[in-house]
Design an enzyme around this catalytic site. Structure first.
Site, PDB file in Angstrom:
ATOM      1  N   ASN A 170       0.846  -1.194   0.000  1.00 14.23           N
ATOM      2  CA  ASN A 170       0.000   0.000   0.000  1.00 14.23           C
ATOM      3  C   ASN A 170       0.878   1.238   0.000  1.00 14.23           C
ATOM      4  O   ASN A 170       1.247   1.769   1.053  1.00 14.23           O
ATOM      5  CB  ASN A 170      -0.940  -0.020   1.211  1.00 14.23           C
ATOM      6  CG  ASN A 170      -1.978  -1.105   1.067  1.00 14.23           C
ATOM      7  OD1 ASN A 170      -2.915  -0.972   0.280  1.00 14.23           O
ATOM      8  ND2 ASN A 170      -1.781  -2.202   1.779  1.00 14.23           N
ATOM      9  N   GLU A 171       1.210   1.647  -1.203  1.00 10.21           N
ATOM     10  CA  GLU A 171       2.122   2.771  -1.374  1.00 10.21           C
ATOM     11  C   GLU A 171       1.426   4.077  -0.980  1.00 10.21           C
ATOM     12  O   GLU A 171       0.200   4.110  -0.834  1.00 10.21           O
ATOM     13  CB  GLU A 171       2.585   2.832  -2.832  1.00 10.21           C
ATOM     14  CG  GLU A 171       3.349   1.597  -3.297  1.00 10.21           C
ATOM     15  CD  GLU A 171       4.732   1.444  -2.657  1.00 10.21           C
ATOM     16  OE1 GLU A 171       5.016   2.077  -1.614  1.00 10.21           O
ATOM     17  OE2 GLU A 171       5.537   0.670  -3.201  1.00 10.21           O
ATOM     18  N   PRO A 172       2.199   5.167  -0.793  1.00 13.05           N
ATOM     19  CA  PRO A 172       1.597   6.443  -0.427  1.00 13.05           C
ATOM     20  C   PRO A 172       0.402   6.766  -1.329  1.00 13.05           C
ATOM     21  O   PRO A 172       0.465   6.575  -2.544  1.00 13.05           O
ATOM     22  CB  PRO A 172       2.739   7.436  -0.642  1.00 13.05           C
ATOM     23  CG  PRO A 172       3.976   6.624  -0.391  1.00 13.05           C
ATOM     24  CD  PRO A 172       3.668   5.245  -0.902  1.00 13.05           C
TER      25      PRO A 172
ATOM     26  N   THR B 269      10.433   1.795  -3.518  1.00 14.47           N
ATOM     27  CA  THR B 269      10.206   0.364  -3.319  1.00 14.47           C
ATOM     28  C   THR B 269      10.931  -0.435  -4.396  1.00 14.47           C
ATOM     29  O   THR B 269      11.560  -1.461  -4.118  1.00 14.47           O
ATOM     30  CB  THR B 269       8.687   0.075  -3.384  1.00 14.47           C
ATOM     31  OG1 THR B 269       8.054   0.836  -2.369  1.00 14.47           O
ATOM     32  CG2 THR B 269       8.392  -1.396  -3.185  1.00 14.47           C
TER      33      THR B 269
END
Ligand code: F6R
Length: 634
Positions: free
Chosen positions: A162-164, A181
């Site tokens: 769950n990236e920014p 990442t």
């Protein structure tokens, strides 16, 4: 915030955070808790549903679960697992697929039933991903929901992938991976270009529905993001921060990963402090940098306003304290990293005698030496010390396929020149060399960009890196015969995130120590992720050091720690600051450039060393072009 910390020390922490001395102790505590949960539910005839993570963080946790299974009879027969995520585009047998990772790290070693294992399928075509994700959520519900979710945290603050930007109630879905990442995964994939761009991940909302959540983080590279997640606002910019509103979530961190938390970094703000020398230096330098003032200009009221009245009362007034710390900082500066012969050394970081010293540089990977201490190394050589560099691993895993292919092709073309018809007109038997080059090219072709490199290919890549390491040393004035390549087995046999320290690693290092009997050792890795090359190498060193027992040479040996690639020491941690002139910096950067096979452009700017010099300048010390910094291991 329903589970906020209750003591004043932890008043800034919005989610319970347990600090352990090491990752091993933290992982063992969590594994024990999981074992108890499984056993209790088993006794009640119930299943346990675990949410699992991949990456290097949970490796010691899985190793402990396997040990509990093998040695204490813990059974996983009634356990159901759901993994957080999987790269999109990778099949289950791909060497970097999370399915394969889980098999190697856990599933193949315990009695989990195959039908109880769930991971998102990375091969689902794009038009079916949505339905696949819905099915995944439904399967979690059908199993009764997740009892305990295990998490790591990425440097972007992601949990799962769950990236920014991921929302609090996001669900399992396809997501584009953040640049950071992908950079962090580049080593695993032998190059950033090979890292998949997308992954399927459980959503933040999916994770928050687990009844309990345990997030682990190791190593100082995680310290800043841990602080943001634990002490910052709940925000989509750091998805781990959403754990603050979970009723039963906690962070388990090792000491290096806790370094940025207020209670560790600025303890005087939250509790009584025993003002030791380092703590005092930390407080004063922090105050100076915060007020953009040199140390000598700090005022009584500035100490008072920042929770340091107690410190001030011990010293009487700011003036005395300022001078004391200024002098201490001043004395860390030395252009004589091996000691200055004949000089009064009472306030110098290194002893004047003996001169010359036997200086041992232990580099976990080739380039660790040059990046962190190239200018210091050059000084040691210039000052006549007996410098010996031991490269603990070959570093071959960082060398791209293109480099190996280039070498094999050059070898083939060279051989053609030495046949009777070739340009050189000389004759020679190149049969073996030609066969070797063809074999390398065939291996590269057969394995493709993602396949595991075989032994011959790894050896060739290791040799390429050896050549670069020698060139770099030469650029710093050290003849290459002063370099030794240990090729420690943990690395030679291992892969990223899966290294295992062996007795043979320790023995090899002990032999180096006992042969060299150094007066000083330079090394890094003490604050690294314990599963990283530097982290494992550090353990190998400390174990070997202990095994050397009470050998007399040890009493006469100082150990200097540097901080590796990514960070620099903070001013209060520095015991020796070696100033670098513009010319020396240029020479160092030229040496770094010798590592053509994998140098990252950011490493060629010298900015990190310049930053240390700026910090010293800002504290009111002399203004140098750059500084290399070391901490003494006590
Ligand atoms: C893994 C995962 C990620 C990792 C994170 C940290 O399944 O979902 O959130 O936990 O990227 O990775 P490591 O542990 O390798 O530092």
């Amino acid at each position: 915030m329903s589970t906020a910390a209750t003591t004043t020390t932890e008043q800034f922490e919005k989610v319970p955070t347990l600090i352990f001395p090491t990752a091993t102790t933290a992982a063992a505590a969590l594994a024990r808790e999981v074992a108890d949960l499984i056993t209790a539910r088993q006794a009640a005839g119930q299943t346990t549903v675990l949410g699992l993570a991949t990456g290097s963080t949970p490796v010691p946790f899985y190793r402990e679960l396997i040990r509990l299974h093998q040695q204490e009879g813990l059974s996983f027969a009634n356990v159901i697992t759901f993994n957080l995520d999987e790269y999109h585009g990778l099949g289950r047998d791909h060497r970097e697929s999370y399915f394969r990772f889980m098999r190697e790290q856990l599933f193949d070693h315990v009695d989990l039933r195959p039908e109880n294992i769930h991971l998102p399928d990375g091969t689902v075509p794009l038009d079916k991903v949505f339905a696949h994700c819905q099915d995944y959520e439904a399967a979690i519900d059908a199993a009764g929901g997740i009892d305990l979710q295990i998490l790591g945290i990425g440097r972007t603050g992601h949990i799962g992938f769950n990236e920014p930007g991921s929302t609090r109630d996001s669900r399992t879905r396809l997501i584009a991976l953040d640049r950071i990442t992908r950079q962090d995964a580049a080593a695993d994939f032998l190059g950033e270009g090979n890292v998949p761009r997308f992954a399927i991940t459980m959503g933040v909302g999916t994770i928050l529905r687990a009844r309990k959540v345990a997030l682990m983080a190791w190593g100082e590279n995680k310290a800043e993001i841990v602080r943001e997640a634990v002490e910052g606002a709940e925000t989509e910019a750091v998805s781990a921060s959403f754990l603050q509103s979970h009723p039963d979530a906690r962070f388990l961190v090792d000491a290096p990963a806790s370094k940025a938390l207020t209670r560790v970094k600025l303890p005087w703000l939250v509790s009584h402090v025993d003002w030791d020398e380092t703590g005092t230096r930390r407080a004063v330098t922090w105050l100076a940098l915060r007020h953009h003032k040199p140390v000598l200009k700090l005022l009584d009221e500035e100490y008072n306003e920042n929770g340091m009245a107690e410190l001030l009362t011990r010293h009487g007034r700011a003036y005395d304290l300022n001078i004391q710390i200024f002098n201490r900082l001043q004395h860390t500066i030395s252009g004589w990293p091996g000691g200055k012969p004949g000089a009064d050394d009472r306030t110098r970081p290194e002893r004047a005698e003996p001169h010359p010293k036997r200086s041992l540089i232990l580099a976990p990977e080739p380039q660790d030496d040059v990046l962190s201490m190239g200018a210091t190394l050059q000084r040691l050589v210039e000052h006549g010390h007996n410098v010996h560099v031991a490269y603990m691993t070959s570093g071959d895993l960082r060398v791209g396929d293109a480099e190996a292919s280039k070498f094999a092709k050059v070898l083939l073309e060279t051989s053609e020149q030495f046949t009777p018809a070739g340009l050189g007109g000389q004759q020679g038997d190149w049969t073996h060399q030609v066969a070797y080059a063809r074999d390398i090219l065939a291996q590269l072709e057969a394995k493709g960009p993602f396949g595991d490199p075989g032994d011959a290919l790894r050896r060739l890549k290791g040799l390429i890196r050896r050549g670069e390491a020698r060139d770099a040393l030469q650029a710093l004035g050290l003849p290459p015969e002063h370099a030794q390549f240990l090729d420690l087995p943990f690395y030679a046999k291992g892969r990223y995130r899966q290294f295992r320290l062996e007795e043979a690693d320790v023995t090899a290092l002990r032999t180096v120590l006992e042969t060299e009997k150094p007066h000083q050792i330079f090394i890094t890795g003490h604050l690294a992720d314990p599963n990283s090359v530097q982290g494992v190498a550090w353990r190998a060193f400390t174990t070997a050091w202990d095994q050397c027992g009470t050998a007399a040479w040890k009493d006469n040996c100082r150990i200097w720690l540097h901080r590796g690639h990514q960070k620099e020491l903070e001013p209060h941690e520095i015991d020796m600051a070696v100033p670098i002139s513009p010319d020396q910096l240029a020479q160092k950067l030229a040496a770094i450039q010798k590592f053509q096979s994998h140098t990252n452009p950011d490493q060629l700017t010298g900015d990190r060393n310049r930053q240390s010099a700026h910090t010293y300048d800002a504290l009111g010390l002399a203004e140098y072009e750059a500084i290399e910094a070391f901490e003494r291991w006590k």
